[in-house]
Design an enzyme around this catalytic site. Structure first.
Site, PDB file in Angstrom:
ATOM      1  N   CYS A 199       3.888  -2.935  -4.792  1.00 55.98           N
ATOM      2  CA  CYS A 199       4.862  -1.907  -4.410  1.00 55.98           C
ATOM      3  C   CYS A 199       5.606  -1.320  -5.607  1.00 55.98           C
ATOM      4  O   CYS A 199       6.151  -0.220  -5.514  1.00 55.98           O
ATOM      5  CB  CYS A 199       5.869  -2.473  -3.414  1.00 55.98           C
ATOM      6  SG  CYS A 199       5.127  -2.991  -1.858  1.00 55.98           S
ATOM      7  N   HIS A 234       7.656   4.451   2.500  1.00 52.49           N
ATOM      8  CA  HIS A 234       7.293   3.626   1.345  1.00 52.49           C
ATOM      9  C   HIS A 234       5.819   3.877   1.023  1.00 52.49           C
ATOM     10  O   HIS A 234       4.938   3.128   1.453  1.00 52.49           O
ATOM     11  CB  HIS A 234       7.543   2.157   1.685  1.00 52.49           C
ATOM     12  CG  HIS A 234       7.151   1.186   0.617  1.00 52.49           C
ATOM     13  ND1 HIS A 234       6.960   1.536  -0.711  1.00 52.49           N
ATOM     14  CD2 HIS A 234       6.906  -0.165   0.680  1.00 52.49           C
ATOM     15  CE1 HIS A 234       6.626   0.456  -1.403  1.00 52.49           C
ATOM     16  NE2 HIS A 234       6.576  -0.577  -0.580  1.00 52.49           N
ATOM     17  N   CYS A 263      11.171  -5.072  -4.527  1.00 57.11           N
ATOM     18  CA  CYS A 263      10.337  -6.256  -4.330  1.00 57.11           C
ATOM     19  C   CYS A 263       8.871  -5.845  -4.369  1.00 57.11           C
ATOM     20  O   CYS A 263       8.511  -4.729  -3.995  1.00 57.11           O
ATOM     21  CB  CYS A 263      10.667  -6.935  -3.002  1.00 57.11           C
ATOM     22  SG  CYS A 263      10.540  -5.858  -1.549  1.00 57.11           S
TER      23      CYS A 263
END
Length: 382
Positions: free
Chosen positions: A89, A338, A368
């Site tokens: 991510c 996201h 994260c």
């Protein structure tokens, strides 16, 4: 001492799953922001040293070094190389770090850092499930060393989000209240035009498609996910399609091309935590970054922390004591989506524009990442 400067930062709108950007090839989505970045800054495209893009699940239309393909699809000089980064991510935040490090080292002067993800076409974890016909159900199966150290159950982001909610004592209702506020902030930011300068419209999509006019009552009706009792789609980040890019240059390039820097990279670092908890690393990574930078959280005017799940940000806020009023002030990934490999540069783009809008000096970004990792970047608005 060498410095790395941010001259420009922009992004596409976030297209919701099966929304207005769903049918656009990943190379063309990334090309759109690259072409605009080059056109509006006046540096000859042949003078760019490198293009560093984040991307996750690099299969199908995202395979084959998508950074290089995006640049070529934009019609830009074919002598300029590109490379694709996967830190899960945090991939495009890591792309920013690599670009800044290249400039700080003195080996490059003009670098693009960004990312692209088309999650409608390539759903999350596609690269993992692609190996199932070969007998690998996940990246960890078959590793004797992994099983000996962490057991046979593979990491799960949903289980981690649930574990965090349990450890920090967040009820489902508290998570949903946080998520609702994310949507409220995002909708308000769109209404007030806060994203207008950072978004490059595409295919008739001018604004982020993902923020929702929802309610606590609607969220309460959602089913919990994967055996959890507090984690639902409503308190999780949205899958979406998007691209983002920043122009990182040296002081030498500023002078050569007559550019005006908008921010300076003040600090960059990356740390890691327990991979089974997976989503907690922003907490120790923030502490580490501030110590290395010789700063306190009181010095930070705005924070962007990726809302992979509501519990991730709520735990960070609880541990650091940083005010929610200065965190994700225009909403986060629960509302804005996201897009995995593009999110880090999207957050950095929004952070820069928010510092300019609010008059703040320092902004901190963290997120994260798979494997229990977290990047931290601190920028100083100039």
């Amino acid at each position: 001492m060498a410095e790395a400067y941010i001259v420009d930062a922009l992004r596409s709108p976030t297209g919701k799953r099966k929304g207005g950007l769903a049918q656009i090839h990943g190379a063309d989505l990334g090309a759109h922001v690259l072409r605009e970045l080059v056109q509006r800054n006046g540096i000859p495209d042949a003078d760019y040293d490198d293009v560093i893009f984040g991307c996750v699940d690099t299969i199908g239309p995202l395979a084959g070094d998508i950074a290089r393909t995006c640049w070529l699809a934009a019609g830009l000089d074919q002598a300029v190389p590109g490379t694709t980064v996967d830190r899960q991510c945090g991939s495009s935040q890591q792309a920013v770090h690599f670009a800044a490090q290249a400039v700080l080292s003195g080996t490059q002067d003009v670098v693009v850092a960004g990312g692209v993800q088309t999650m409608t076409q390539i759903p999350i974890s596609s690269a993992m499930t692609a190996a199932e016909p070969l007998g690998f159900s996940d990246p960890f199966s078959g590793s004797a060393g992994w099983v000996k150290r962490y057991g046979a159950t593979p990491p799960s982001q949903f289980r981690s989000a649930q574990m965090i909610a349990e450890r920090w004592g967040f009820s489902r209702e508290q998570l949903e209240a946080y998520a609702l506020e994310s949507h409220r902030r995002a909708l308000q930011a769109i209404e007030q035009g806060h994203f207008a300068r950072e978004i490059v419209p595409l295919a008739g999509v001018e604004h982020d498609e993902t923020p929702r006019h929802t309610s606590l009552e609607k969220m309460a009706e959602l089913e919990a996910l994967f055996g959890c009792d507090r984690v639902t789609a409503g308190v999780s980040s949205q899958t979406c399609d998007a691209a983002s890019a920043l122009l990182i240059v040296s002081e030498r390039a500023l002078k050569r091309y007559g550019l005006t820097p908008r921010a300076r990279i003040h600090h960059l670092s990356v740390r890691a935590d327990d991979p089974l908890w997976m989503l907690t690393a922003p907490i120790p990574a923030t502490e580490y970054a501030l110590k290395r930078a010789g700063m306190r959280l009181d010095d930070i005017d705005r924070v962007e922390i990726n809302e992979a799940f509501a519990s991730v940000v709520m735990a960070w806020l609880a541990e650091t004591g940083y005010p929610h009023e200065r965190t994700n002030v225009n909403g986060g990934a629960i509302a804005l989506g996201h897009p995995l490999g593009a999110t880090g540069a999207r957050l950095m783009t929004t952070l820069l524009h928010e510092l300019e809008r609010s008059g703040g000096r320092y902004g901190l970004q963290t997120m994260c990442e798979g494997g229990g990792q977290a990047n931290v970047t601190i920028i100083e608005r100039l």
